[in-house]
Design an enzyme around this catalytic site. Structure first.
Site, PDB file in Angstrom:
ATOM      1  N   PRO A  88       0.816  -1.229   0.000  1.00  0.00           N
ATOM      2  CA  PRO A  88       0.000   0.000   0.000  1.00  0.00           C
ATOM      3  C   PRO A  88       0.847   1.274   0.000  1.00  0.00           C
ATOM      4  O   PRO A  88       0.390   2.318  -0.442  1.00  0.00           O
ATOM      5  CB  PRO A  88      -0.825  -0.097   1.284  1.00  0.00           C
ATOM      6  CG  PRO A  88      -0.630  -1.458   1.833  1.00  0.00           C
ATOM      7  CD  PRO A  88       0.548  -2.085   1.160  1.00  0.00           C
ATOM      8  N   GLU A 115      -1.212  -9.982   6.668  1.00  0.00           N
ATOM      9  CA  GLU A 115      -0.618  -8.704   7.099  1.00  0.00           C
ATOM     10  C   GLU A 115       0.511  -8.273   6.167  1.00  0.00           C
ATOM     11  O   GLU A 115       1.159  -7.257   6.389  1.00  0.00           O
ATOM     12  CB  GLU A 115      -0.096  -8.823   8.540  1.00  0.00           C
ATOM     13  CG  GLU A 115      -1.193  -8.794   9.595  1.00  0.00           C
ATOM     14  CD  GLU A 115      -2.166  -7.628   9.413  1.00  0.00           C
ATOM     15  OE1 GLU A 115      -1.710  -6.486   9.308  1.00  0.00           O
ATOM     16  OE2 GLU A 115      -3.380  -7.894   9.362  1.00  0.00           O
ATOM     17  N   ARG A 152      -1.570  -3.468 -22.606  1.00  0.00           N
ATOM     18  CA  ARG A 152      -2.134  -2.718 -23.740  1.00  0.00           C
ATOM     19  C   ARG A 152      -1.110  -1.789 -24.397  1.00  0.00           C
ATOM     20  O   ARG A 152      -1.352  -1.261 -25.487  1.00  0.00           O
ATOM     21  CB  ARG A 152      -3.421  -1.981 -23.364  1.00  0.00           C
ATOM     22  CG  ARG A 152      -3.292  -0.958 -22.280  1.00  0.00           C
ATOM     23  CD  ARG A 152      -4.672  -0.573 -21.774  1.00  0.00           C
ATOM     24  NE  ARG A 152      -5.528  -0.040 -22.825  1.00  0.00           N
ATOM     25  CZ  ARG A 152      -5.430   1.187 -23.314  1.00  0.00           C
ATOM     26  NH1 ARG A 152      -4.495   2.007 -22.848  1.00  0.00           N
ATOM     27  NH2 ARG A 152      -6.247   1.606 -24.265  1.00  0.00           N
ATOM     28  N   ASP A 167      -5.055   8.460 -25.469  1.00  0.00           N
ATOM     29  CA  ASP A 167      -5.562   8.070 -24.152  1.00  0.00           C
ATOM     30  C   ASP A 167      -5.244   9.132 -23.113  1.00  0.00           C
ATOM     31  O   ASP A 167      -4.252   9.854 -23.246  1.00  0.00           O
ATOM     32  CB  ASP A 167      -4.901   6.766 -23.685  1.00  0.00           C
ATOM     33  CG  ASP A 167      -5.618   5.535 -24.195  1.00  0.00           C
ATOM     34  OD1 ASP A 167      -6.775   5.676 -24.631  1.00  0.00           O
ATOM     35  OD2 ASP A 167      -5.018   4.445 -24.149  1.00  0.00           O
TER      36      ASP A 167
END
Ligand code: SAM
Length: 253
Positions: A88, A115, A152, A167
């Site tokens: 994270p 964890e 992609r 894009d």
């Protein structure tokens, strides 16, 4: 061919991904090789244990280092991959990062669970990566997001490669609005300009919309975007609340 090695305790998570849309086509064309590695296959005990308690106490379990090292060492016998671990707090994944990864031939992604993973695994990691400031229950959705964005960009994967150029984020701005048939739907009309056949004007309108969308929806991006003199002028018009038509007539386009 680009190779992805995904170290996970849930290899089935990637089945739908590998069998759907452009990813499935890229695999069939031999442009992408997806190797989902079940960490349980690299355990030494009969219970195929991949996790253990946390030293020092505290809630939850951690992924053990041995299966991850064993899988990495086997993969590296052929070629050392570029190693990512999902965390994270890692480097925030964005389009620039996706382009950087599109240059790597082999990428290994370690998917954390519980964890997280034993810290000693970081000895083999090139980069910690996050898909945003929130906490997932595992790294698998993050690995999937990363692979999709990178795949992609591989030449030959997206049918019309011009679409990559227009894009969002490709040049620091967000995209422009698009429409398809019918020309009028529930009283809402496709902008006349897009049906005019005037390609030069359409290109300018799209640029205007990109700048306008970025200004209204993601103004943070404008600080870094490299705008031409004409585009800076467009931005001034937008900031003053003027319309595209004003710009056209004032500048005799
Ligand atoms: N204990 C961790 C903490 O303090 O942030 C949270 C662990 S989380 C429940 C389990 C795993 O999900 C992590 O080890 C990581 O691999 C993955 N993960 C969670 N959030 C993520 C995010 N935003 N981006 C990438 N991976 C994430």
């Amino acid at each position: 061919m680009k190779k992805f090695h995904i170290l996970t305790i849930f290899p089935e998570f990637f089945e739908g991904f590998a069998n759907t849309g452009i990813v499935s086509k890229a695999i069939k064309k031999g442009l992408v090789y997806l190797n989902t590695v079940n960490l349980r296959d690299y355990t030494a005990d009969k219970h195929r244990t991949v996790d253990d308690v946390v030293y020092g106490g505290g809630p939850g379990m951690l992924l053990k280092p041995e299966p991850i090292f064993a899988a990495y060492e086997e993969i590296s016998k052929e070629k050392k991959p570029y190693v990512l671990i999902t965390e994270p707090w890692g480097r925030k994944f964005d389009q620039k990062f996706a382009w950087e990864l599109s240059e790597k031939d082999e990428i290994m992604i370690i998917c954390g669970r519980y964890e997280g993973v034993d810290e000693r695994v970081k000895a083999i990691v090139d980069q910690e990566v996050s898909i945003g400031d929130f906490v997932l229950s595992g790294g698998e959705p993050a690995a999937l997001v990363i692979m999709d964005a990178v795949i992609r960009l591989i030449p030959g994967v997206v049918g019309d490669e011009d679409s990559l150029r227009v894009d969002s984020f490709s040049d620091g701005l967000v995209g422009y609005p698009n429409y398809t048939r019918p020309p009028v739907f529930k009283g809402m009309e496709v902008p006349q300009i897009l049906r005019s056949g005037n390609h030069k004007l359409i290109e300018l309108w799209r640029r205007w919309k990109q700048i306008e969308n970025t200004y209204k929806k993601r103004p943070d991006l404008l600080k870094k975007a490299e705008l031409s003199e004409k585009e800076i002028k467009i931005l001034h018009y937008i900031k003053k609340g003027k319309e595209f038509e004003d710009f056209i007539s004032d500048n005799k386009v």
